[in-house]
Enzyme design. Structure first.
Site, PDB file in Angstrom:
ATOM      1  N   HIS A  37       0.811  -1.214   0.000  1.00 41.27           N
ATOM      2  CA  HIS A  37       0.000   0.000   0.000  1.00 41.27           C
ATOM      3  C   HIS A  37       0.848   1.270   0.000  1.00 41.27           C
ATOM      4  O   HIS A  37       0.320   2.365  -0.193  1.00 41.27           O
ATOM      5  CB  HIS A  37      -0.980  -0.005   1.187  1.00 41.27           C
ATOM      6  CG  HIS A  37      -0.360   0.273   2.520  1.00 41.27           C
ATOM      7  ND1 HIS A  37       0.105  -0.723   3.351  1.00 41.27           N
ATOM      8  CD2 HIS A  37      -0.141   1.434   3.169  1.00 41.27           C
ATOM      9  CE1 HIS A  37       0.578  -0.185   4.458  1.00 41.27           C
ATOM     10  NE2 HIS A  37       0.443   1.125   4.374  1.00 41.27           N
ATOM     11  N   ASP A  96       0.417  -7.759   1.635  1.00 39.29           N
ATOM     12  CA  ASP A  96       0.738  -6.332   1.559  1.00 39.29           C
ATOM     13  C   ASP A  96       2.263  -6.163   1.458  1.00 39.29           C
ATOM     14  O   ASP A  96       2.939  -5.869   2.440  1.00 39.29           O
ATOM     15  CB  ASP A  96       0.182  -5.628   2.797  1.00 39.29           C
ATOM     16  CG  ASP A  96       0.270  -4.119   2.711  1.00 39.29           C
ATOM     17  OD1 ASP A  96       0.607  -3.599   1.630  1.00 39.29           O
ATOM     18  OD2 ASP A  96       0.007  -3.457   3.731  1.00 39.29           O
ATOM     19  N   SER A 202       4.400   2.633   7.995  1.00 38.30           N
ATOM     20  CA  SER A 202       4.074   1.563   7.049  1.00 38.30           C
ATOM     21  C   SER A 202       5.276   1.256   6.158  1.00 38.30           C
ATOM     22  O   SER A 202       6.009   2.159   5.733  1.00 38.30           O
ATOM     23  CB  SER A 202       2.901   1.970   6.162  1.00 38.30           C
ATOM     24  OG  SER A 202       1.708   2.023   6.893  1.00 38.30           O
TER      25      SER A 202
END
Length: 254
Positions: A37, A96, A202
């Site tokens: 992402h 992910d 992230s």
């Protein structure tokens, strides 16, 4: 020293706005590993990746020096982005993971910058499978430039790399998160007490050493956390690197 392990910052653009928006980690002279992402977010269709920075510690100074070691930042362009083919298919945030091929090799920069190890043989290198490590090892390390505020509406981004130990033991909160994944073993959890990951972390690594601290390994890539960072009885969900080794290794080239 944690900041020497090839920790990276990703710089992205959304519209006319540019920012350091995610972390990553160098696993090969030409590749950093990050979250899917961070390079292709279905909620941000116009996100583009501009470049990768390595060797950073303090965003306001260059070079950075700590304990007699100095590191100058290295800014590198992006040649190719490879998102895991199953990302977001079976479930939201499934697999992910993404590989970013750098425009040039990062080498001959020791001791300032060097790749972290992949867990090719967890039992031999770390004393147990990645599942067993949750029971045999109490702590792992996280690092990044993410918000130090737990308030999701008031991010406070630090200028200096933050690093902390976090517990590896899964909790009922982790069990609930993993139930949303067709293959729960594709993820792992850490945290829940003390320091936490937050907005901006992230793509950064969950790391562990080989007890003698002669090598460091990346166990997970930061995928998602609770709405309120560091809320009691919560954990961060990481993409399990060992589970995805075949895809990672098959896509690395000189």
């Amino acid at each position: 020293m944690i900041f020497l392990l090839g920790l990276a910052l990703l710089r992205g653009r959304v519209g006319d706005r540019e920012a350091w928006h995610c972390g990553a980690v160098l696993i090969h002279p030409r590749y950093v590993l990050t979250a899917g992402h961070c390079v292709r977010d279905p909620n941000i269709p116009n996100l583009s990746l501009l470049g990768v920075r390595l060797g950073e510690l303090n965003l306001t100074t260059n070079p950075d020096c700590q304990l007699g070691l100095c590191s100058s930042v290295v800014d590198v362009g992006v040649e190719q982005i490879l998102v895991h083919p199953e990302y977001n298919r079976a479930c939201l945030a499934c697999h992910d993971l993404a590989l970013v091929r750098l425009s040039r090799a990062i080498e001959n920069l020791l001791p300032q910058i060097y790749p972290i190890c992949l867990p090719l043989d967890p039992e031999g290198e770390l004393g147990g499978s990645t599942d067993a490590l949750h029971n045999s090892r109490d702590w792992g390390w996280i690092a990044g430039w993410g918000s130090v505020s737990g308030d999701p509406f008031n991010a406070q981004l630090p200028t200096v790399l933050q690093k902390a130990q976090v517990p590896l033991t899964p909790t009922p909160f982790c069990d609930a998160l993993q139930q949303r994944y067709p293959d729960p073993s594709s993820t792992l959890c850490a945290g829940g007490e003390g320091p936490f990951t937050c907005k901006g972390d992230s793509g950064g690594p969950l790391m562990i050493d080989n007890r003698m601290r002669t090598r460091w390994y990346v166990l997970g890539i930061t995928s998602k956390g609770p709405r309120v960072c560091g809320a009691p009885n919560t954990q961060t969900l990481f993409t399990n690197v060992h589970h995805h080794l075949s895809w990672i290794l098959s896509n690395l080239r000189p």
